[in-house]
Design a protein around this motif. Sequence first.
Motif, mmCIF file in Angstrom:
data_model
loop_
_atom_site.group_PDB
_atom_site.id
_atom_site.type_symbol
_atom_site.label_atom_id
_atom_site.label_comp_id
_atom_site.label_asym_id
_atom_site.label_seq_id
_atom_site.Cartn_x
_atom_site.Cartn_y
_atom_site.Cartn_z
ATOM 1 N N TYR A 95 0.851 -1.190 0.000
ATOM 2 C CA TYR A 95 0.000 0.000 0.000
ATOM 3 C C TYR A 95 0.886 1.240 0.000
ATOM 4 N N ARG A 96 0.578 2.168 -0.905
ATOM 5 C CA ARG A 96 1.309 3.434 -0.957
ATOM 6 C C ARG A 96 0.358 4.562 -0.577
ATOM 7 N N PRO A 97 0.564 5.182 0.574
ATOM 8 C CA PRO A 97 -0.341 6.250 1.023
ATOM 9 C C PRO A 97 -0.310 7.453 0.079
ATOM 10 N N ARG A 98 -1.458 8.108 -0.025
ATOM 11 C CA ARG A 98 -1.548 9.317 -0.842
ATOM 12 C C ARG A 98 -2.298 10.410 -0.078
ATOM 13 N N GLN A 99 -3.626 10.302 -0.031
ATOM 14 C CA GLN A 99 -4.409 11.365 0.589
ATOM 15 C C GLN A 99 -4.155 11.488 2.090
ATOM 16 N N GLU A 100 -3.733 10.397 2.733
ATOM 17 C CA GLU A 100 -3.550 10.424 4.183
ATOM 18 C C GLU A 100 -2.111 10.722 4.601
ATOM 19 N N ILE B 120 -2.145 3.734 12.943
ATOM 20 C CA ILE B 120 -1.749 4.127 11.591
ATOM 21 C C ILE B 120 -3.018 4.445 10.804
ATOM 22 N N PRO B 121 -3.220 5.707 10.432
ATOM 23 C CA PRO B 121 -4.414 6.059 9.654
ATOM 24 C C PRO B 121 -4.213 5.756 8.166
ATOM 25 N N LEU B 122 -5.154 5.027 7.581
ATOM 26 C CA LEU B 122 -5.101 4.709 6.160
ATOM 27 C C LEU B 122 -6.449 5.022 5.513
ATOM 28 N N SER B 123 -6.416 5.203 4.214
ATOM 29 C CA SER B 123 -7.639 5.530 3.481
ATOM 30 C C SER B 123 -8.438 4.298 3.100
#
Length: 276
Positions: free
Chosen positions: A58-63, A135-138
Amino acid sequence: MGEVEIVESGSLDTLTMGWESYGKRTRIMMFGARADRHALRNHGRTVAIEDSAVSVFYRPRQERSELENHGIDHANASFQFVDVAMADLGRWMQPLIGQGWSRGEVEIVAASNASFETEKWTCFHHPAMIPPSEIPLSESPSSMTRKAFVTHPGPILDDASESAMDAIVSSMMSEITPVEDEKPEDVAEQPVEVEEIVAEPETEPIPLSEEDVPPVVEQKEESPLEAELRQVISLLLAGGQEMGDIMEHPQFVEVSERASAAGVDVWGMFVRLSDG
């Protein structure tokens, strides 16, 4: 070793649907450095597992800003989520634990732009990457759809069919270049000396009583439940858990209860492994 199949689009939930019926499984988060991502993609090729495993990155973007608020530099972090058979967990993690990876617990919470139930994950992390408690994720790790890496158990030669074995042997023989026999050079005949054979006196064997003969110890084959218990204890010990913590760990409690009910000497195995 394992063989890695790349699935262009899939999630842990969809790709492992129904696998629980073949044996207990578990899910872990691998929190590593971005530089290790290529090695983690091919990690399945370096371990000898007995059941298939699935992983997604997973690659975070918006978060990203929320991750930074939790002390995570998304540019240097790698998030991998793995579904693996419980019996294979020790095999999967042992090489990384030897490199200093540690075990912990994290909660995956929904980022401000997402909505899903909080998920508690067992997290193995690189020694240079210390995860926060949250850990916050979208997206939920279980349902996020990404390119997936499916590791299958590698081929075992003993299980090859006769036709497959014939093909292997034929291929090997075709690569062998025949070598012409070299003619030995003429060698002058030398007289052969005949040694005189001296008969040695016969010795009578000393009879042994039944008490002198050591008993034959039969090796007891380890049951699947004993193997699972051994894997859990070894993994927790390798992860730096203390003896008291291991005995209270949910993973150990669950498997030890089943093992005790089946007559397995849980305490004896625990002592042997902890002393080793």
